[in-house]
Design a protein around this motif. Structure first.
Motif, PDB file in Angstrom:
ATOM      1  N   GLN A 124       0.798  -1.229   0.000  1.00  0.00           N
ATOM      2  CA  GLN A 124       0.000   0.000   0.000  1.00  0.00           C
ATOM      3  C   GLN A 124       0.826   1.273   0.000  1.00  0.00           C
ATOM      4  OE1 GLN A 124      -3.390  -0.502  -0.304  1.00  0.00           O
ATOM      5  NE2 GLN A 124      -3.324   1.640  -0.945  1.00  0.00           N
ATOM      6  N   PRO A 125       1.944   1.367   0.744  1.00  0.00           N
ATOM      7  CA  PRO A 125       2.716   2.604   0.671  1.00  0.00           C
ATOM      8  C   PRO A 125       3.157   2.943  -0.753  1.00  0.00           C
ATOM      9  CG  PRO A 125       3.405   1.323   2.572  1.00  0.00           C
ATOM     10  CD  PRO A 125       2.481   0.446   1.775  1.00  0.00           C
ATOM     11  N   ALA A 126       3.605   1.940  -1.495  1.00  0.00           N
ATOM     12  CA  ALA A 126       4.010   2.194  -2.879  1.00  0.00           C
ATOM     13  C   ALA A 126       2.811   2.525  -3.755  1.00  0.00           C
ATOM     14  CB  ALA A 126       4.750   0.983  -3.442  1.00  0.00           C
ATOM     15  N   VAL A 127       1.714   1.815  -3.548  1.00  0.00           N
ATOM     16  CA  VAL A 127       0.501   2.084  -4.336  1.00  0.00           C
ATOM     17  C   VAL A 127       0.023   3.517  -4.120  1.00  0.00           C
ATOM     18  CG1 VAL A 127      -1.943   1.479  -4.587  1.00  0.00           C
ATOM     19  CG2 VAL A 127      -0.224  -0.331  -4.399  1.00  0.00           C
ATOM     20  N   ASP A 128       0.024   3.957  -2.872  1.00  0.00           N
ATOM     21  CA  ASP A 128      -0.424   5.322  -2.571  1.00  0.00           C
ATOM     22  C   ASP A 128       0.489   6.359  -3.236  1.00  0.00           C
ATOM     23  OD1 ASP A 128      -2.487   4.311  -1.075  1.00  0.00           O
ATOM     24  OD2 ASP A 128      -1.515   4.639   0.863  1.00  0.00           O
ATOM     25  N   SER A 169       8.131  -7.452  -0.340  1.00  0.00           N
ATOM     26  CA  SER A 169       6.936  -7.286   0.481  1.00  0.00           C
ATOM     27  C   SER A 169       7.321  -6.723   1.832  1.00  0.00           C
ATOM     28  CB  SER A 169       6.204  -8.626   0.662  1.00  0.00           C
ATOM     29  OG  SER A 169       6.957  -9.480   1.525  1.00  0.00           O
ATOM     30  N   GLN A 170       6.313  -6.425   2.658  1.00  0.00           N
ATOM     31  CA  GLN A 170       6.549  -5.883   3.985  1.00  0.00           C
ATOM     32  C   GLN A 170       7.115  -6.918   4.955  1.00  0.00           C
ATOM     33  OE1 GLN A 170       2.743  -4.323   5.131  1.00  0.00           O
ATOM     34  NE2 GLN A 170       3.229  -2.255   4.437  1.00  0.00           N
ATOM     35  N   LEU A 171       7.178  -8.166   4.546  1.00  0.00           N
ATOM     36  CA  LEU A 171       7.606  -9.213   5.464  1.00  0.00           C
ATOM     37  C   LEU A 171       9.111  -9.252   5.672  1.00  0.00           C
ATOM     38  CD1 LEU A 171       5.159 -12.032   4.370  1.00  0.00           C
ATOM     39  CD2 LEU A 171       4.950 -10.428   6.256  1.00  0.00           C
ATOM     40  N   VAL A 172       9.853  -8.475   4.893  1.00  0.00           N
ATOM     41  CA  VAL A 172      11.290  -8.369   5.122  1.00  0.00           C
ATOM     42  C   VAL A 172      11.509  -7.889   6.562  1.00  0.00           C
ATOM     43  CG1 VAL A 172      13.401  -7.172   4.465  1.00  0.00           C
ATOM     44  CG2 VAL A 172      11.797  -7.910   2.707  1.00  0.00           C
ATOM     45  N   GLY A 173      12.361  -8.597   7.303  1.00  0.00           N
ATOM     46  CA  GLY A 173      12.571  -8.274   8.710  1.00  0.00           C
ATOM     47  C   GLY A 173      11.785  -9.165   9.642  1.00  0.00           C
ATOM     48  N   ARG A 205       6.318   0.512   9.256  1.00  0.00           N
ATOM     49  CA  ARG A 205       5.558   0.101   8.080  1.00  0.00           C
ATOM     50  C   ARG A 205       4.232  -0.499   8.492  1.00  0.00           C
ATOM     51  NH1 ARG A 205      10.611  -2.436   4.906  1.00  0.00           N
ATOM     52  NH2 ARG A 205      11.371  -0.502   4.008  1.00  0.00           N
ATOM     53  N   ALA A 206       3.231  -0.246   7.651  1.00  0.00           N
ATOM     54  CA  ALA A 206       1.885  -0.730   7.974  1.00  0.00           C
ATOM     55  C   ALA A 206       1.794  -2.197   7.638  1.00  0.00           C
ATOM     56  CB  ALA A 206       0.834   0.068   7.206  1.00  0.00           C
ATOM     57  N   GLY A 207       2.374  -3.028   8.437  1.00  0.00           N
ATOM     58  CA  GLY A 207       2.379  -4.461   8.173  1.00  0.00           C
ATOM     59  C   GLY A 207       1.640  -5.205   9.252  1.00  0.00           C
ATOM     60  N   PRO A 208       1.554  -6.528   9.119  1.00  0.00           N
ATOM     61  CA  PRO A 208       0.835  -7.336  10.088  1.00  0.00           C
ATOM     62  C   PRO A 208       1.629  -7.471  11.376  1.00  0.00           C
ATOM     63  CG  PRO A 208       1.902  -8.726   8.471  1.00  0.00           C
ATOM     64  CD  PRO A 208       2.113  -7.315   8.025  1.00  0.00           C
ATOM     65  N   ARG A 209       0.940  -7.620  12.487  1.00  0.00           N
ATOM     66  CA  ARG A 209       1.620  -7.913  13.736  1.00  0.00           C
ATOM     67  C   ARG A 209       2.196  -9.309  13.663  1.00  0.00           C
ATOM     68  NH1 ARG A 209      -0.143 -10.316  18.409  1.00  0.00           N
ATOM     69  NH2 ARG A 209      -2.271 -10.386  17.624  1.00  0.00           N
TER      70      ARG A 209
END
Length: 486
Positions: free
Chosen positions: A198-202, A345-349, A451-455
């Motif tokens: 979503q950050p990139a899409v926005d 994806s946001q899952l990095v980390g 980042r707006a990722g999952p907990r």
């Protein structure tokens, strides 16, 4: 005011009273009904504008011949004939909308015809099956509005109200369609999306809109990808930034968010400019508790209470590189592929886990991801692939996608001149656009914690009901609602 024509699709052998009522309701609403009979058998109700025998003839057969076929076989012929007749009428600007009325079989035929018509043409189906889970198959990737009749197709005060409401709504939509079509058409860019990107899409959306483009997002959960392909094939899109192509991973592995075999083909066949990135290609989507046995020893991350993400391995990345390379190599229009070296994806980390909830390792696996890039490069000419030192959600990566797309399109479209006395909120250059034009395309690292990722959550045993659990199966049947927007 000239009345707009509305096609009415019905089977007069069994639904003649309902068809007549809908036609009368349209006329009272200021539309001119054009009735097409889709009956599978000859009958004596001869008040249609296009009789059933004419529909059968358009399919290369006859009513008498259809009477000897099964219901399903006869329906296929009537769908083919009805589609030819309705599309020919539309091509002559002869209709401004379509409404169907019927039960299960009537809905199958009417909706099949409507699904072949352009998006944006008003379409409605009045039927008791609008209240069932099967509605997703009737609508699919189209924009058919479904009106439940509450009761079965017979005339009483409840069903009359439902039919009259649908007729009035369709008449109103059809009347306003011509005014909408007369308005200036801004080039429309398709962007595939997930909450995970979503950050990139926005950022992409804001930059494109500031440059004078219109943007439509396609959620990469199956129907969204199919809708993207349909719009690309129909000529509605000027270009595609395919940022989130995880539906191809699900296609390969059998995941729950596959968009089918047609994904990443229509834009290329139509010659549209494409900017492609491997957003979310690093996982497959599964329902929690329903991972196939052959994948149970893999690495996972539980995204939420419903979705379990399986990390893409090297073998799958090699297959995806070949699949995507073949499809992009066949494209008739210009293609650019941008690779975010710091993560898809946001899952990095994050960490990966087994199905028992035990930690397995790191989600970031650059050597595994490299297999995709190296395989893809064997299929595409030099200069098509650009590798960038960014994460997919970095502002600099989003800016690169926009710059590539505008470059492929040739130039940004000119905005209409602002009227001198127009209020600020309606001027062509909005305050938002001015702000976007001052944003430098520099690399902006978003801290992982921000980042707006999952907990982060390991798959828990309590959540991992087996696929054979009846309670899990009942809950799974409700999951197509997909309450989680990612």
């Amino acid at each position: 005011m000239r009345k707009v024509n509305v096609a009415v699709l019905a089977t007069l052998d069994s639904k003649q009273e309902a068809a007549r009522f809908v036609c009368e309701a349209l006329a009272r609403a200021g539309a001119a009904p054009w009735l097409v009979d889709l009956s599978l058998r000859p009958h004596a109700h001869a008040f249609a504008d296009v009789r059933g025998d004419a529909v059968a003839a358009a399919a290369g057969t006859s009513w008498d011949a259809l009477a000897k076929l099964s219901r399903a076989e006869a329906a296929e012929h009537m769908i083919a004939g009805g589609t030819r007749i309705v599309r020919a009428k539309l091509a002559r600007a002869g209709i401004g909308g379509v409404i169907g009325v019927g039960g299960a079989n009537g809905s199958t035929m009417a909706c099949a015809i409507m699904r072949t018509l352009p998006l944006g043409l008003p379409k409605a189906m009045v039927t008791p099956v609008a209240a069932t889970a099967a509605v997703q198959w009737y609508v699919a990737e189209s924009d058919i509005a479904m009106f439940p009749t509450i009761g079965d197709i017979s005339l009483n005060r409840i069903t009359r109200a439902a039919m009259a409401n649908a007729a009035r709504a369709l008449a109103g939509m059809a009347r306003t369609r011509s005014a909408r079509r007369a308005a200036r058409r801004v080039p429309l860019i398709g962007v595939s999306s997930f909450g995970n990107t979503q950050p990139a899409v926005d950022r992409i959306t804001a930059r494109l809109e500031a440059a004078g483009y219109e943007v439509i997002h396609f959620h990469a959960s199956g129907p969204g990808g199919r809708a993207l392909e349909q719009l690309a094939a129909s000529g509605e899109l000027a270009g595609v930034i395919d940022l989130t192509i995880s539906e191809l991973t699900d296609l390969l592995t059998g995941g729950v968010y596959s968009a089918g075999e047609g994904r990443l083909t229509a834009a290329g066949a139509a010659g549209l400019p494409q900017v492609v990135a491997p957003g979310c290609l690093d996982f497959t989507n599964w329902w929690v508790g329903q991972v196939p046995e052959k994948y149970r020893d893999r690495e996972f991350f539980q995204y939420n209470v419903e979705i379990l993400l399986m990390r893409t391995n090297a073998q799958e990345f090699a297959a995806l590189g070949a699949l995507i390379g073949e499809r992009l190599r066949a494209a008739k229009g210009p293609v650019r592929v941008l690779i975010p070296r710091l993560g898809m994806s946001q899952l990095v980390g994050r960490k990966t886990y087994d199905l028992a909830g035990n930690e397995r390792g790191a989600w970031a696996q650059p050597d595994t991801d490299r297999v995709f890039v190296d395989t893809l490069a064997r299929y595409l000419p030099d200069g098509v692939i650009r590798e960038l030192p960014h994460h997919i959600n970095d502002a600099a990566f989003a800016d690169a996608c926009v710059e590539e797309m505008i470059g492929l399109l040739g130039r940004a479209p000119r905005r209409p001149a602002a009227k001198r006395n127009a209020p600020a909120s309606r001027r062509a250059v909005t305050p938002r656009a001015k702000k976007e034009k001052t944003v430098p395309p520099t690399r902006t690292r978003v801290p992982e914690s921000a980042r707006a990722g999952p907990r982060e959550r390991a798959p828990s045993g309590a959540r991992r009901a087996s696929a054979g659990d009846p309670g899990r199966r009942r809950r799974a049947q409700k999951r197509p609602r997909q309450r989680t927007v990612r």
